[in-house]
Design a protein around this motif. Structure first.
Motif, PDB file in Angstrom:
ATOM      1  N   ILE A 281       0.810  -1.231   0.000  1.00 53.74           N
ATOM      2  CA  ILE A 281       0.000   0.000   0.000  1.00 53.74           C
ATOM      3  C   ILE A 281       0.836   1.271   0.000  1.00 53.74           C
ATOM      4  N   GLY A 282       2.156   1.129   0.108  1.00 53.68           N
ATOM      5  CA  GLY A 282       3.031   2.287   0.012  1.00 53.68           C
ATOM      6  C   GLY A 282       3.196   3.082   1.298  1.00 53.68           C
ATOM      7  N   ARG A 283       2.677   2.573   2.409  1.00 55.05           N
ATOM      8  CA  ARG A 283       2.842   3.237   3.700  1.00 55.05           C
ATOM      9  C   ARG A 283       2.533   2.235   4.809  1.00 55.05           C
ATOM     10  N   SER A 284       2.962   2.582   5.992  1.00 54.25           N
ATOM     11  CA  SER A 284       2.689   1.756   7.166  1.00 54.25           C
ATOM     12  C   SER A 284       1.263   2.026   7.661  1.00 54.25           C
ATOM     13  N   PRO A 285       0.537   1.008   8.104  1.00 55.66           N
ATOM     14  CA  PRO A 285      -0.838   1.204   8.594  1.00 55.66           C
ATOM     15  C   PRO A 285      -0.861   1.714  10.037  1.00 55.66           C
ATOM     16  N   ASP A 286      -0.280   2.880  10.254  1.00 57.41           N
ATOM     17  CA  ASP A 286      -0.079   3.399  11.607  1.00 57.41           C
ATOM     18  C   ASP A 286      -1.377   3.785  12.316  1.00 57.41           C
ATOM     19  N   LEU A 287      -2.331   4.373  11.595  1.00 58.21           N
ATOM     20  CA  LEU A 287      -3.604   4.720  12.231  1.00 58.21           C
ATOM     21  C   LEU A 287      -4.335   3.468  12.702  1.00 58.21           C
ATOM     22  N   ALA A 288      -4.345   2.449  11.861  1.00 61.34           N
ATOM     23  CA  ALA A 288      -4.995   1.184  12.229  1.00 61.34           C
ATOM     24  C   ALA A 288      -4.310   0.558  13.432  1.00 61.34           C
ATOM     25  N   ASP A 289      -2.999   0.607  13.467  1.00 59.78           N
ATOM     26  CA  ASP A 289      -2.261   0.069  14.617  1.00 59.78           C
ATOM     27  C   ASP A 289      -2.639   0.804  15.899  1.00 59.78           C
ATOM     28  N   ALA A 290      -2.726   2.126  15.841  1.00 61.91           N
ATOM     29  CA  ALA A 290      -3.079   2.902  17.031  1.00 61.91           C
ATOM     30  C   ALA A 290      -4.473   2.538  17.528  1.00 61.91           C
ATOM     31  N   LEU A 291      -5.416   2.401  16.609  1.00 62.62           N
ATOM     32  CA  LEU A 291      -6.771   2.026  17.001  1.00 62.62           C
ATOM     33  C   LEU A 291      -6.776   0.648  17.652  1.00 62.62           C
TER      34      LEU A 291
END
Length: 188
Positions: free
Chosen positions: A156-166
């Motif tokens: 996806i071209g980026r880390s899923p950081d928002l999903a990880d935080a949730l």
């Protein structure tokens, strides 16, 4: 904590099923991330009417995030060190904690037990992309296993950081059911 790379330090604040804030920032040092968490605990202690150091703070303590965890714990905050590569609580169904959290958050959304109404539409759209991105398979024990974060990031071209935080916000559950999360990614 992403520090100065291309990834983000992500923060999530929730109380019960309501997410109050979900955001990410780039370029913060571990000291600055810890300071941001302190600011959030002070802000939400007034709103939730609890002492600020009693609010659950879940931290992705893999890599650079360990420094944030250590700083806040040393300062007396109610920190939870989350390592998503550790064993799942339900070891028969999930290969690791990351997989378990991903699927448990999916169930919460399915059952309409996560309220994102206070989160802006751009962030909600980005969160949806990130939550839907990881692929999974079954391991040799017939347990679900989410692909590595590196594999998701490549696709996806980026880390899923928002999903990880949730997800981390739901990993630390206390009697007051309030949490502030900082998700970190030490790559780049």
């Amino acid at each position: 904590v992403a520090r100065f790379g291309s990834d983000f330090s992500s923060f999530c604040v929730r109380h019960g099923n309501r997410v109050y804030e979900l955001f990410e920032v780039n370029g913060l040092s571990t000291v600055e991330v810890a300071a941001r968490v302190v600011q959030l605990t002070l802000k939400y202690s007034e709103i939730f009417e609890v002492p600020h150091k009693t609010i659950d703070v879940a931290i992705d303590a893999i890599g650079i995030g360990a420094g944030v965890y250590d700083s806040l714990l040393d300062a007396g905050y109610n920190c939870h060190e989350i390592n998503v590569s550790e064993r799942a609580m339900n070891q028969e169904a999930y290969a690791n904690q990351r997989t378990e959290l991903w699927f448990e958050v999916h169930k919460l959304f399915r059952d309409k037990n996560i309220n994102l109404a206070r989160v802006n539409i751009h962030t909600r759209n980005e969160l949806a992309k990130q939550l839907l991105s990881p692929l999974y398979k079954y391991d040799r024990y017939a347990r679900r296993q989410i692909e590595s974060k590196d594999d998701t990031k490549k696709r996806i071209g980026r880390s899923p950081d928002l999903a990880d935080a949730l997800m981390l916000c739901y990993a630390a559950n206390s009697a007051i059911n309030t949490g502030i999360t900082t998700s970190t990614d030490d790559e780049d």
